[in-house]
Design a protein around this motif. Structure first.
Motif, PDB file in Angstrom:
ATOM      1  N   UNK A  94      33.785  28.386  57.959  1.00 55.82           N
ATOM      2  CA  UNK A  94      33.115  29.630  57.570  1.00 55.82           C
ATOM      3  C   UNK A  94      32.942  29.677  56.046  1.00 55.82           C
ATOM      4  N   UNK A  95      34.016  29.342  55.327  1.00 55.17           N
ATOM      5  CA  UNK A  95      33.944  29.307  53.852  1.00 55.17           C
ATOM      6  C   UNK A  95      32.898  28.298  53.387  1.00 55.17           C
ATOM      7  N   UNK A  96      32.893  27.137  54.007  1.00 57.60           N
ATOM      8  CA  UNK A  96      31.936  26.098  53.614  1.00 57.60           C
ATOM      9  C   UNK A  96      30.506  26.575  53.814  1.00 57.60           C
ATOM     10  N   UNK A  97      30.273  27.209  54.968  1.00 54.58           N
ATOM     11  CA  UNK A  97      28.932  27.670  55.281  1.00 54.58           C
ATOM     12  C   UNK A  97      28.484  28.765  54.321  1.00 54.58           C
ATOM     13  N   UNK A  98      29.391  29.717  54.083  1.00 57.09           N
ATOM     14  CA  UNK A  98      29.037  30.848  53.216  1.00 57.09           C
ATOM     15  C   UNK A  98      28.835  30.411  51.768  1.00 57.09           C
ATOM     16  N   UNK A  99      29.658  29.474  51.315  1.00 57.98           N
ATOM     17  CA  UNK A  99      29.526  28.990  49.935  1.00 57.98           C
ATOM     18  C   UNK A  99      28.418  27.950  49.802  1.00 57.98           C
ATOM     19  N   UNK A 100      28.078  27.326  50.931  1.00 61.04           N
ATOM     20  CA  UNK A 100      27.074  26.264  50.885  1.00 61.04           C
ATOM     21  C   UNK A 100      27.588  24.992  50.252  1.00 61.04           C
ATOM     22  N   UNK A 101      28.876  24.739  50.352  1.00 56.87           N
ATOM     23  CA  UNK A 101      29.474  23.515  49.801  1.00 56.87           C
ATOM     24  C   UNK A 101      30.500  22.951  50.787  1.00 56.87           C
ATOM     25  N   UNK A 102      30.766  21.664  50.665  1.00 50.79           N
ATOM     26  CA  UNK A 102      31.788  21.016  51.481  1.00 50.79           C
ATOM     27  C   UNK A 102      33.140  21.242  50.793  1.00 50.79           C
ATOM     28  N   UNK A 103      34.138  21.720  51.560  1.00 54.06           N
ATOM     29  CA  UNK A 103      35.460  21.974  50.973  1.00 54.06           C
ATOM     30  C   UNK A 103      36.502  20.965  51.445  1.00 54.06           C
ATOM     31  N   UNK A 104      36.362  20.527  52.702  1.00 50.09           N
ATOM     32  CA  UNK A 104      37.362  19.627  53.283  1.00 50.09           C
ATOM     33  C   UNK A 104      36.671  18.383  53.835  1.00 50.09           C
ATOM     34  N   UNK A 105      37.215  17.223  53.501  1.00 50.47           N
ATOM     35  CA  UNK A 105      36.709  15.945  54.014  1.00 50.47           C
ATOM     36  C   UNK A 105      37.699  15.406  55.036  1.00 50.47           C
ATOM     37  N   UNK A 107      36.503  17.742  45.608  1.00 48.20           N
ATOM     38  CA  UNK A 107      36.702  18.181  44.213  1.00 48.20           C
ATOM     39  C   UNK A 107      36.168  19.588  44.016  1.00 48.20           C
ATOM     40  N   UNK A 108      35.111  19.921  44.757  1.00 49.85           N
ATOM     41  CA  UNK A 108      34.566  21.284  44.678  1.00 49.85           C
ATOM     42  C   UNK A 108      35.611  22.304  45.119  1.00 49.85           C
ATOM     43  N   UNK A 109      36.303  21.998  46.232  1.00 46.71           N
ATOM     44  CA  UNK A 109      37.332  22.916  46.736  1.00 46.71           C
ATOM     45  C   UNK A 109      38.445  23.067  45.706  1.00 46.71           C
ATOM     46  N   UNK A 110      38.883  21.945  45.135  1.00 44.03           N
ATOM     47  CA  UNK A 110      39.953  21.990  44.139  1.00 44.03           C
ATOM     48  C   UNK A 110      39.528  22.845  42.943  1.00 44.03           C
ATOM     49  N   UNK A 111      38.258  22.745  42.582  1.00 44.79           N
ATOM     50  CA  UNK A 111      37.742  23.530  41.467  1.00 44.79           C
ATOM     51  C   UNK A 111      37.722  25.028  41.802  1.00 44.79           C
ATOM     52  N   UNK A 112      37.260  25.354  43.017  1.00 44.27           N
ATOM     53  CA  UNK A 112      37.267  26.760  43.429  1.00 44.27           C
ATOM     54  C   UNK A 112      38.691  27.307  43.445  1.00 44.27           C
ATOM     55  N   UNK A 113      39.640  26.550  43.965  1.00 40.38           N
ATOM     56  CA  UNK A 113      41.032  26.998  44.048  1.00 40.38           C
ATOM     57  C   UNK A 113      41.585  27.267  42.649  1.00 40.38           C
ATOM     58  N   UNK A 114      41.347  26.334  41.746  1.00 37.89           N
ATOM     59  CA  UNK A 114      41.848  26.483  40.386  1.00 37.89           C
ATOM     60  C   UNK A 114      41.275  27.753  39.733  1.00 37.89           C
TER      61      UNK A 114
END
Lengths: 118, 118
Positions: A60-71, A86-93
């Motif tokens: 759901x997060x991936x779809x709403x953000x339009x980015x891949x979070x988990x590989x 890396x995108x997910x890590x950046x969002x978390x930070x």
């Protein structure tokens, strides 16, 4: 206002996009659990939720953000698993930095508004 | 992070005493509705909740805080009604001050954490 000494300010923070939650304290914890455990199923156990719910929330997060979070990789010597992009890590930070700034401010603002006599 | 332009930070604030909610944005709105309408029943209509729930929540706050928040008078030329105590007005003023400080900070902190490239 002497009651204030047993009172505690609380805050919940989240971020919406087009009116839908994309990041929250809980969602960020879920992503961090994937990073720590190396799989969505182990992250679900850690978060005490069913696997299906963990999977749904991440997608759901991936779809709403339009980015891949988990590989996710399948097989290999470790039997497969998941890791954050890396995108997910950046969002978390960024979210952690956002939240910790607010949490500090909440306590300070509470003290200012509730303990000072006027 | 161009997605940030459609993203919006959200915050919910409340205050607990001994682990129980005593004041929140919603509870303060309910008390303000009593002040504005002059009765718990009209406040309940305004908040779109049953009278019983409004009454319960107000009395719950009073019990948890150990103070009287709403005074009710019966009869008279206006047929009776409710109004806030000075203590309630003081709590509302402090909570609003607390919340508005945080809400401003949330937007500022969000901009700082999510829009600056690093």
């Amino acid at each position: 206002m002497h009651e204030v000494y047993s009172m505690q300010p609380k805050v919940n923070l989240w971020i919406e996009k087009d009116g839908q939650v994309v990041l929250s304290v809980w969602r960020v914890q879920l992503l961090e659990a994937v990073a720590e455990t190396g799989s969505i199923s182990a992250a679900a156990v850690k978060m005490n939720i069913p696997y299906r719910r963990a999977w749904d929330k991440i997608h759901e997060c991936e779809e709403r953000l339009g980015v891949k979070l988990v590989e996710t990789h399948v097989g290999g010597t470790d039997g497969g698993g998941s890791r954050l992009t890396r995108t997910a890590a950046d969002y978390i930070r960024r979210f952690r930095q956002f939240a910790s700034g607010i949490e500090g401010k909440v306590n300070q603002q509470f003290q200012e508004c509730f303990t000072l006599a006027e």
